[in-house]
Enzyme design. Structure first.
Site, PDB file in Angstrom:
ATOM      1  N   HIS A  45      37.979  86.655  27.523  1.00  0.00           N
ATOM      2  CA  HIS A  45      36.749  86.915  26.758  1.00  0.00           C
ATOM      3  C   HIS A  45      36.317  85.648  26.006  1.00  0.00           C
ATOM      4  O   HIS A  45      36.983  84.603  26.069  1.00  0.00           O
ATOM      5  CB  HIS A  45      36.948  88.085  25.792  1.00  0.00           C
ATOM      6  CG  HIS A  45      38.103  87.884  24.858  1.00  0.00           C
ATOM      7  ND1 HIS A  45      39.401  88.018  25.268  1.00  0.00           N
ATOM      8  CD2 HIS A  45      38.158  87.519  23.550  1.00  0.00           C
ATOM      9  CE1 HIS A  45      40.200  87.773  24.249  1.00  0.00           C
ATOM     10  NE2 HIS A  45      39.474  87.452  23.188  1.00  0.00           N
ATOM     11  N   THR A  48      32.512  82.128  27.765  1.00  0.00           N
ATOM     12  CA  THR A  48      32.495  80.996  28.705  1.00  0.00           C
ATOM     13  C   THR A  48      33.876  80.347  28.860  1.00  0.00           C
ATOM     14  O   THR A  48      34.734  80.460  27.983  1.00  0.00           O
ATOM     15  CB  THR A  48      31.531  79.896  28.201  1.00  0.00           C
ATOM     16  OG1 THR A  48      31.823  79.648  26.818  1.00  0.00           O
ATOM     17  CG2 THR A  48      30.085  80.294  28.370  1.00  0.00           C
ATOM     18  N   ARG A  49      34.034  79.622  29.958  1.00  0.00           N
ATOM     19  CA  ARG A  49      35.211  78.789  30.193  1.00  0.00           C
ATOM     20  C   ARG A  49      34.751  77.483  30.841  1.00  0.00           C
ATOM     21  O   ARG A  49      33.699  77.440  31.475  1.00  0.00           O
ATOM     22  CB  ARG A  49      36.193  79.473  31.152  1.00  0.00           C
ATOM     23  CG  ARG A  49      36.880  80.707  30.583  1.00  0.00           C
ATOM     24  CD  ARG A  49      37.876  80.329  29.511  1.00  0.00           C
ATOM     25  NE  ARG A  49      38.630  81.463  28.990  1.00  0.00           N
ATOM     26  CZ  ARG A  49      38.242  82.236  27.977  1.00  0.00           C
ATOM     27  NH1 ARG A  49      37.101  82.027  27.362  1.00  0.00           N
ATOM     28  NH2 ARG A  49      39.020  83.226  27.561  1.00  0.00           N
ATOM     29  N   LYS A 263      30.927  75.548  21.234  1.00  0.00           N
ATOM     30  CA  LYS A 263      32.240  76.215  21.254  1.00  0.00           C
ATOM     31  C   LYS A 263      33.332  75.155  21.212  1.00  0.00           C
ATOM     32  O   LYS A 263      33.269  74.165  21.945  1.00  0.00           O
ATOM     33  CB  LYS A 263      32.349  77.036  22.534  1.00  0.00           C
ATOM     34  CG  LYS A 263      33.625  77.837  22.669  1.00  0.00           C
ATOM     35  CD  LYS A 263      33.584  78.672  23.948  1.00  0.00           C
ATOM     36  CE  LYS A 263      34.852  79.449  24.138  1.00  0.00           C
ATOM     37  NZ  LYS A 263      34.817  80.223  25.390  1.00  0.00           N
ATOM     38  N   HIS A 268      46.885  75.237  22.314  1.00  0.00           N
ATOM     39  CA  HIS A 268      48.103  75.634  21.595  1.00  0.00           C
ATOM     40  C   HIS A 268      47.875  75.707  20.083  1.00  0.00           C
ATOM     41  O   HIS A 268      48.853  75.703  19.321  1.00  0.00           O
ATOM     42  CB  HIS A 268      49.280  74.696  21.935  1.00  0.00           C
ATOM     43  CG  HIS A 268      49.534  74.612  23.421  1.00  0.00           C
ATOM     44  ND1 HIS A 268      49.833  75.717  24.184  1.00  0.00           N
ATOM     45  CD2 HIS A 268      49.486  73.574  24.286  1.00  0.00           C
ATOM     46  CE1 HIS A 268      49.970  75.356  25.447  1.00  0.00           C
ATOM     47  NE2 HIS A 268      49.747  74.064  25.533  1.00  0.00           N
ATOM     48  N   CYS A 312      42.312  84.851  21.051  1.00  0.00           N
ATOM     49  CA  CYS A 312      42.478  85.040  22.494  1.00  0.00           C
ATOM     50  C   CYS A 312      43.940  84.702  22.799  1.00  0.00           C
ATOM     51  O   CYS A 312      44.667  84.298  21.884  1.00  0.00           O
ATOM     52  CB  CYS A 312      41.524  84.075  23.202  1.00  0.00           C
ATOM     53  SG  CYS A 312      41.300  84.355  24.962  1.00  0.00           S
ATOM     54  N   LYS A 345      38.992  79.039  35.556  1.00  0.00           N
ATOM     55  CA  LYS A 345      38.168  78.349  36.554  1.00  0.00           C
ATOM     56  C   LYS A 345      38.624  78.639  37.977  1.00  0.00           C
ATOM     57  O   LYS A 345      37.853  78.548  38.912  1.00  0.00           O
ATOM     58  CB  LYS A 345      38.148  76.834  36.284  1.00  0.00           C
ATOM     59  CG  LYS A 345      39.521  76.198  36.331  1.00  0.00           C
ATOM     60  CD  LYS A 345      39.514  74.720  35.986  1.00  0.00           C
ATOM     61  CE  LYS A 345      39.514  74.408  34.515  1.00  0.00           C
ATOM     62  NZ  LYS A 345      40.681  74.933  33.747  1.00  0.00           N
TER      63      LYS A 345
HETATM   64  C1  LIG Z   1      40.847  80.496  23.990  1.00  0.00           C
HETATM   65  C2  LIG Z   1      41.043  80.267  25.457  1.00  0.00           C
HETATM   66  C3  LIG Z   1      40.325  79.261  26.087  1.00  0.00           C
HETATM   67  C4  LIG Z   1      40.493  79.028  27.444  1.00  0.00           C
HETATM   68  N1  LIG Z   1      39.743  78.064  28.040  1.00  0.00           N
HETATM   69  C5  LIG Z   1      39.795  77.927  29.383  1.00  0.00           C
HETATM   70  C6  LIG Z   1      38.897  77.070  30.044  1.00  0.00           C
HETATM   71  O1  LIG Z   1      38.032  76.446  29.424  1.00  0.00           O
HETATM   72  N2  LIG Z   1      38.979  76.972  31.394  1.00  0.00           N
HETATM   73  C7  LIG Z   1      39.893  77.679  32.123  1.00  0.00           C
HETATM   74  O2  LIG Z   1      39.922  77.537  33.341  1.00  0.00           O
HETATM   75  N3  LIG Z   1      40.759  78.511  31.513  1.00  0.00           N
HETATM   76  C8  LIG Z   1      40.723  78.665  30.176  1.00  0.00           C
HETATM   77  N4  LIG Z   1      41.553  79.533  29.537  1.00  0.00           N
HETATM   78  C9  LIG Z   1      42.571  80.242  30.315  1.00  0.00           C
HETATM   79  C10 LIG Z   1      41.981  81.416  31.061  1.00  0.00           C
HETATM   80  O3  LIG Z   1      41.016  82.055  30.272  1.00  0.00           O
HETATM   81  C11 LIG Z   1      43.096  82.345  31.484  1.00  0.00           C
HETATM   82  O4  LIG Z   1      43.995  81.604  32.303  1.00  0.00           O
HETATM   83  C12 LIG Z   1      42.569  83.522  32.274  1.00  0.00           C
HETATM   84  O5  LIG Z   1      41.578  84.190  31.546  1.00  0.00           O
HETATM   85  C13 LIG Z   1      43.707  84.467  32.597  1.00  0.00           C
HETATM   86  O6  LIG Z   1      43.190  85.559  33.338  1.00  0.00           O
HETATM   87  P1  LIG Z   1      44.120  86.794  33.657  1.00  0.00           P
HETATM   88  O7  LIG Z   1      43.420  87.616  34.670  1.00  0.00           O
HETATM   89  O8  LIG Z   1      45.513  86.340  33.941  1.00  0.00           O
HETATM   90  O9  LIG Z   1      44.222  87.587  32.264  1.00  0.00           O
HETATM   91  P2  LIG Z   1      43.207  88.661  31.653  1.00  0.00           P
HETATM   92  O10 LIG Z   1      41.802  88.322  31.953  1.00  0.00           O
HETATM   93  O11 LIG Z   1      43.621  88.862  30.248  1.00  0.00           O
HETATM   94  O12 LIG Z   1      43.520  89.958  32.504  1.00  0.00           O
HETATM   95  C14 LIG Z   1      44.707  90.707  32.380  1.00  0.00           C
HETATM   96  C15 LIG Z   1      44.296  92.160  32.263  1.00  0.00           C
HETATM   97  O13 LIG Z   1      45.409  92.984  32.513  1.00  0.00           O
HETATM   98  C16 LIG Z   1      45.271  94.146  31.721  1.00  0.00           C
HETATM   99  N5  LIG Z   1      46.572  94.810  31.617  1.00  0.00           N
HETATM  100  C17 LIG Z   1      47.671  94.324  31.017  1.00  0.00           C
HETATM  101  N6  LIG Z   1      48.689  95.195  31.125  1.00  0.00           N
HETATM  102  C18 LIG Z   1      48.210  96.277  31.817  1.00  0.00           C
HETATM  103  C19 LIG Z   1      48.778  97.518  32.220  1.00  0.00           C
HETATM  104  N7  LIG Z   1      50.062  97.833  31.958  1.00  0.00           N
HETATM  105  N8  LIG Z   1      47.989  98.406  32.891  1.00  0.00           N
HETATM  106  C20 LIG Z   1      46.682  98.097  33.183  1.00  0.00           C
HETATM  107  N9  LIG Z   1      46.105  96.936  32.794  1.00  0.00           N
HETATM  108  C21 LIG Z   1      46.856  96.019  32.124  1.00  0.00           C
HETATM  109  C22 LIG Z   1      44.768  93.561  30.400  1.00  0.00           C
HETATM  110  O14 LIG Z   1      44.182  94.536  29.585  1.00  0.00           O
HETATM  111  C23 LIG Z   1      43.788  92.497  30.876  1.00  0.00           C
HETATM  112  O15 LIG Z   1      42.460  92.982  30.928  1.00  0.00           O
HETATM  113  C24 LIG Z   1      41.417  79.797  28.176  1.00  0.00           C
HETATM  114  C25 LIG Z   1      42.138  80.822  27.553  1.00  0.00           C
HETATM  115  C26 LIG Z   1      41.942  81.071  26.209  1.00  0.00           C
HETATM  116  C27 LIG Z   1      42.704  82.167  25.545  1.00  0.00           C
END
Ligand SMILES: Cc1cc2nc3c(=O)[nH]c(=O)nc-3n(C[C@H](O)[C@H](O)[C@H](O)COP(=O)(O)OP(=O)(O)OC[C@H]3O[C@@H](n4cnc5c(N)ncnc54)[C@H](O)[C@@H]3O)c2cc1C
Length: 377
Positions: A45, A48-49, A263, A268, A312, A345
């Site tokens: 959330h 943007t990224r 933004k 870390h 986040c 990304k």
């Molecule tokens: C502040 C911040 C800035 C960032 N900036 C960048 C950037 O500029 N560029 C970039 O490339 N990356 C960036 N990242 C990293 C990137 O956002 C993450 O790597 C990416 O969003 C991870 O996606 P995901 O699908 O693994 O996690 P998520 O999108 O969190 O998806 C995991 C989902 O699983 C669900 N879930 C968990 N457990 C269960 C369960 N037991 N049953 C059902 N559902 C479940 C959760 O509710 C969640 O919705 C940033 C991250 C943060 C926090």
């Protein structure tokens, strides 16, 4: 009971893309998400990224990034709405810092178009910046912004249109292999079976695969949006996405878009790690102070009133690289997680890789650096 080809647990950044890529291949897909789709509790959330190709983390990511760019264009066209805005990207810092050396290495190995500027040259061309004269900066024109929350909506919508079943507010409590093949998944609402299981549960991966709880460690982050005093200097057309290595660490900045502010975040942030549900979602004044420090020094014209502050989560592996692999004892289970703060990304291309693994088993990229075996030692 309906039996699916593939169940995807977690319909966030990676899971929503996997659902689309699987459904468009004709797979019977069930996506299960414990919160809303999209939600503000995980890692995707904050609107943007950044996407950038001059990848200082390792040149091995560049082939995936090239495919990711293609897939962001393809998804935007299919959804009928831009999910990416090209701004160009800057990596800046002392000429011999990790970020500059790494960005240049990626550009040189993969022959990426780029320019190397001094801090003063950047400041002249982009008056929103105030970099030290001694800084170097690598400009790469293909970088930009991914609309991360909107992309989850797009991927989930397109997955449903292609036949996937997706349930929000349904928590996966447990999963187990079925004798003879396949997996059974138990949620707070029912039980389902499938040939394959994709675990894309982000910061909660340790709840579903306990052996990963010490390898994929959630970390609290805070990002802020600050109203620029000169807004015309911080639009997507005027201000490339920017990663900046300083003595305090790596800051990142994105132009004002969808929120009336620039933004900014610090990788870390305050180094606060723990179980996902135990990390604080509150924002303290110290969090804002850390982010303003970067603006005051290097982007003073963006150091205006705060517009928004959000927490986040990163999910960090010891080496900062992703996990994309099948579980050794249960090869029908694919883990895609621990994107260590730089994964969004890649969501589109990771969705495609997962769909390959779940259907043909074919690996179109060398995935060895994302394998679970590297943690054995
Ligand atoms: C502040 C911040 C800035 C960032 N900036 C960048 C950037 O500029 N560029 C970039 O490339 N990356 C960036 N990242 C990293 C990137 O956002 C993450 O790597 C990416 O969003 C991870 O996606 P995901 O699908 O693994 O996690 P998520 O999108 O969190 O998806 C995991 C989902 O699983 C669900 N879930 C968990 N457990 C269960 C369960 N037991 N049953 C059902 N559902 C479940 C959760 O509710 C969640 O919705 C940033 C991250 C943060 C926090």
């Amino acid at each position: 009971m309906t039996v699916f080809d593939t169940i995807v647990v977690g319909v966030g950044g990676m899971g929503s893309a996997a659902c689309w890529q699987l459904a468009r291949r004709g797979q019977r897909v069930l996506g299960l998400e414990r919160f809303d789709i999209p939600n503000a509790y995980g890692s995707s959330h904050g609107v943007t990224r950044i996407i950038r190709l001059a990848y200082f983390e390792s040149p091995n990511y560049v082939p995936l990034l090239k495919r990711a760019l293609t897939l962001w264009v393809e998804a935007s066209t299919a959804f009928g709405e831009p999910l990416m805005i090209t701004t160009g990207s800057f990596d800046s810092g002392h000429p011999d810092c990790i970020e500059i050396r790494g960005a240049l290495e990626s550009c040189q190995i993969h022959r990426l178009e780029h320019q190397v500027l001094t801090g003063s040259e950047v400041n002249r061309r982009y008056p929103g910046c105030l970099l030290p004269e001694s800084f170097a900066a690598v400009f790469q024109p293909d970088g930009g912004i991914i609309l991360s929350e909107r992309a989850i909506v797009a991927h989930a919508t397109m997955a449903i249109a292609a036949g996937a079943e997706i349930h929000g507010r349904e928590t996966v409590l447990d999963w187990s292999p079925i004798a003879g093949g396949g997996v059974r998944v138990t949620t707070n609402r029912g039980t389902y079976e499938a040939g394959r299981l994709v675990l894309s549960s982000g910061a909660w991966i340790g709840d579903l695969v306990p052996s990963l709880s010490t390898i994929a460690v959630p970390e609290r982050q805070v990002v802020g949006w600050f109203q620029p005093r000169n807004p015309e200097m911080f639009t997507p057309a005027a201000f490339p996405v920017h990663c900046l290595e300083t003595d305090e660490g790596f800051y990142y900045l994105l132009p004002a878009h969808r929120v009336p502010g620039v933004k900014v975040g610090l990788y870390h942030h305050r180094r606060e790690s723990g179980r996902a549900d135990a990390l604080s979602r509150e924002v303290a004044s110290e969090d804002e102070t850390i982010l303003r420090r970067c603006l005051a020094r290097h982007f003073p014209k963006a150091d205006g009133p705060v517009m928004a502050l959000r927490t986040c989560m990163f999910t960090n592996t010891p080496d900062g690289h992703f996990i994309i692999d099948t579980l050794p004892d249960t090869p029908e289970v694919i883990v895609v997680s621990a994107c260590s703060g730089h994964g969004y990304k890649f969501a589109g291309v990771v969705g495609e890789i997962v769909a390959d693994l779940a259907t043909t088993g074919h690996k179109r990229f060398d995935l060895s650096m994302f394998g679970l075996g590297r943690f054995d030692a």
